[in-house]
Motif scaffolding. Structure first.
Motif, mmCIF file in Angstrom:
data_model
loop_
_atom_site.group_PDB
_atom_site.id
_atom_site.type_symbol
_atom_site.label_atom_id
_atom_site.label_comp_id
_atom_site.label_asym_id
_atom_site.label_seq_id
_atom_site.Cartn_x
_atom_site.Cartn_y
_atom_site.Cartn_z
ATOM 1 N N THR A 167 0.830 -1.209 0.000
ATOM 2 C CA THR A 167 0.000 0.000 0.000
ATOM 3 C C THR A 167 0.863 1.257 0.000
ATOM 4 N N ARG A 168 1.950 1.237 0.772
ATOM 5 C CA ARG A 168 2.815 2.404 0.809
ATOM 6 C C ARG A 168 3.547 2.595 -0.528
ATOM 7 N N LEU A 169 3.904 1.492 -1.173
ATOM 8 C CA LEU A 169 4.479 1.610 -2.518
ATOM 9 C C LEU A 169 3.490 2.249 -3.486
ATOM 10 N N ARG A 170 2.224 1.837 -3.393
ATOM 11 C CA ARG A 170 1.195 2.417 -4.260
ATOM 12 C C ARG A 170 1.024 3.909 -3.981
ATOM 13 N N LEU A 171 1.043 4.275 -2.705
ATOM 14 C CA LEU A 171 0.897 5.691 -2.349
ATOM 15 C C LEU A 171 2.052 6.519 -2.904
ATOM 16 N N VAL A 172 3.270 6.049 -2.711
ATOM 17 C CA VAL A 172 4.429 6.796 -3.220
ATOM 18 C C VAL A 172 4.361 6.915 -4.731
ATOM 19 N N HIS A 173 3.983 5.813 -5.401
ATOM 20 C CA HIS A 173 3.895 5.838 -6.864
ATOM 21 C C HIS A 173 2.894 6.896 -7.332
ATOM 22 N N ILE A 174 1.756 6.986 -6.671
ATOM 23 C CA ILE A 174 0.753 8.001 -7.029
ATOM 24 C C ILE A 174 1.275 9.407 -6.741
ATOM 25 N N ARG B 225 14.099 8.654 -6.771
ATOM 26 C CA ARG B 225 14.503 8.646 -8.173
ATOM 27 C C ARG B 225 15.336 7.395 -8.493
ATOM 28 N N ALA B 226 16.145 6.971 -7.518
ATOM 29 C CA ALA B 226 17.000 5.804 -7.732
ATOM 30 C C ALA B 226 16.208 4.501 -7.730
ATOM 31 N N VAL B 227 15.190 4.409 -6.852
ATOM 32 C CA VAL B 227 14.455 3.140 -6.752
ATOM 33 C C VAL B 227 13.274 3.065 -7.711
ATOM 34 N N LEU B 228 12.863 4.189 -8.281
ATOM 35 C CA LEU B 228 11.684 4.194 -9.145
ATOM 36 C C LEU B 228 11.770 3.176 -10.279
ATOM 37 N N PRO B 229 12.934 3.012 -10.950
ATOM 38 C CA PRO B 229 12.991 2.017 -12.031
ATOM 39 C C PRO B 229 12.735 0.594 -11.556
ATOM 40 N N ILE C 4 10.467 -0.168 -9.219
ATOM 41 C CA ILE C 4 9.066 -0.299 -8.828
ATOM 42 C C ILE C 4 8.259 -0.605 -10.079
ATOM 43 N N GLN C 5 7.877 -1.846 -10.229
ATOM 44 C CA GLN C 5 7.156 -2.260 -11.418
ATOM 45 C C GLN C 5 5.723 -1.717 -11.386
ATOM 46 N N ASP D 266 2.633 -2.340 -12.099
ATOM 47 C CA ASP D 266 1.754 -3.431 -12.520
ATOM 48 C C ASP D 266 0.361 -2.891 -12.813
ATOM 49 N N SER D 267 -0.566 -3.806 -13.063
ATOM 50 C CA SER D 267 -1.914 -3.376 -13.450
ATOM 51 C C SER D 267 -2.590 -2.566 -12.347
ATOM 52 N N VAL D 268 -2.281 -2.895 -11.083
ATOM 53 C CA VAL D 268 -2.889 -2.158 -9.969
ATOM 54 C C VAL D 268 -2.361 -0.730 -9.922
ATOM 55 N N MET D 269 -1.037 -0.568 -10.019
ATOM 56 C CA MET D 269 -0.445 0.770 -9.981
ATOM 57 C C MET D 269 -0.851 1.594 -11.199
ATOM 58 N N SER D 270 -0.946 0.954 -12.353
ATOM 59 C CA SER D 270 -1.391 1.670 -13.549
ATOM 60 C C SER D 270 -2.821 2.156 -13.377
ATOM 61 N N ALA D 271 -3.648 1.303 -12.775
ATOM 62 C CA ALA D 271 -5.039 1.708 -12.518
ATOM 63 C C ALA D 271 -5.085 2.856 -11.503
ATOM 64 N N ASP D 272 -4.183 2.816 -10.506
ATOM 65 C CA ASP D 272 -4.106 3.917 -9.537
ATOM 66 C C ASP D 272 -3.869 5.243 -10.248
#
Length: 320
Positions: A13-20, A79-83, A85-86, A88-94
């Motif tokens: 969930t925290r990965l999803r939040l950061v990605h958004i 910026r370093a870890v972003l590549p 973080i895959q 996936d379909s959930v993050m893309s939908a986010d």
């Protein structure tokens, strides 16, 4: 410090939040809707990420907005870890849902201003009290001005006063109803000649103007309605010619929550340094800044800026 970063990100969930939040600044309620989770759960994850330094937050009245750390070690880490973080379909939908949320903000703002266009001049008088904002704008227009632009021109109160002061006048607004009201102020001969007066519908973050088309731009009581004021200021920088001038009038920070419902405000004004900093990030240098008391116990910040790199000419009493 790096260990705390990794620990903070060791949850889906925290990965999803950061990605958004690397892409958008969003309120807690917006994040709750995007992730379809309870507010207490989202708030707990936001607290962990914030305490680790990976997120920053700002409080605006009763609302709190979050985004990824904009600079410093935390930003470099992301910026370093972003590549890795895959998306996936959930993050893309986010991200699709977040983009829809931001678009819905803009749509709601347009609908709001279409609905209140008939009453807008009276509402403005209520806020401004006896202060003559159009006169302050006119006083900032350079002599022999070629093209003057009013962004978020509304019903045209400022445009009408600017007409004698520029060879060409352009008004831009996102509300078709506001532009209909604006047209009523001008003679048919002026409206028929686009080299004299051009009223254009458009979004302020994608202005319907060419690069360096304007010699003078004003944006009055508009920035506090926008999701990303700095993005719009960067667009203004694009359309402003070398040697051009920008006039900004907006509210000093306040706590009048009624302004959200009555006037459609997104921000409850700005701190002086916050607004000046936004101008600088957008490529402007400050020439002057003054405060002006108006109605409802509010105050305006009146700023004149030039393109960064120009020698400032500060008047006595202006910011140093």
């Amino acid at each position: 410090m790096v260990l705390s970063y990794f620990k903070a990100l060791s949850d889906e969930t925290r990965l999803r939040l950061v990605h958004i939040l690397l892409h958008y600044e969003l309120s807690v309620n917006e994040l709750v809707r995007i992730l379809n989770m309870g507010q207490s759960r989202i708030s707990r994850h936001l607290k962990i990420l914030s305490e680790a330094g990976l997120l920053t937050s700002r409080r605006d009245g009763l609302w709190v907005f979050y985004c990824a750390a904009p600079s410093g070690e935390a930003r470099e880490f992301l910026r370093a870890v972003l590549p890795f973080i895959q998306a996936d379909s959930v993050m893309s939908a986010d991200l699709r849902t977040a983009a829809h949320t931001v678009e819905e903000r803009a749509r709601s703002t347009r609908q709001f201003f279409n609905a209140i266009a008939e009453d807008w001049d009276e509402l403005n008088r209520e806020v401004l009290g006896g202060f003559d904002l159009p006169a302050a704008v006119c006083a900032a227009v350079p002599q022999a001005c070629g093209v003057a632009v009013d962004l978020g021109c509304g019903t045209g109160a400022v445009l009408e006063r600017l007409l004698p002061r520029a060879r060409t006048l352009i008004g831009v607004d996102g509300s078709a109803r506001m532009l209909d009201m604006c047209r009523r102020r001008f003679a048919p001969a002026d409206l028929a000649n686009e080299n004299r007066l051009s009223l254009r519908i458009g979004e302020l973050d994608h202005l319907p103007l060419r690069d360096q088309e304007a010699d003078f731009v004003c944006i009055n009581l508009v920035l506090h309605h926008l999701s990303d004021p700095v993005e719009v200021l960067r667009e203004v920088r694009r359309i402003l010619a070398p040697g051009g001038r920008l006039f900004v009038a907006d509210f000093l920070r306040h706590d009048d929550e009624a302004m959200r419902s009555r006037y459609g405000d997104r921000w409850l004004g700005f701190d002086e340094e916050q607004l000046i900093g936004g101008l600088r990030r957008a490529g402007f240098s400050l020439l002057s800044c003054t405060r002006q008391p108006v109605g409802r116990g509010l105050s305006l910040l009146l700023l004149i800026s030039g393109c960064a790199g120009e020698a400032p000419t500060l008047a006595q009493g202006d910011l140093q």
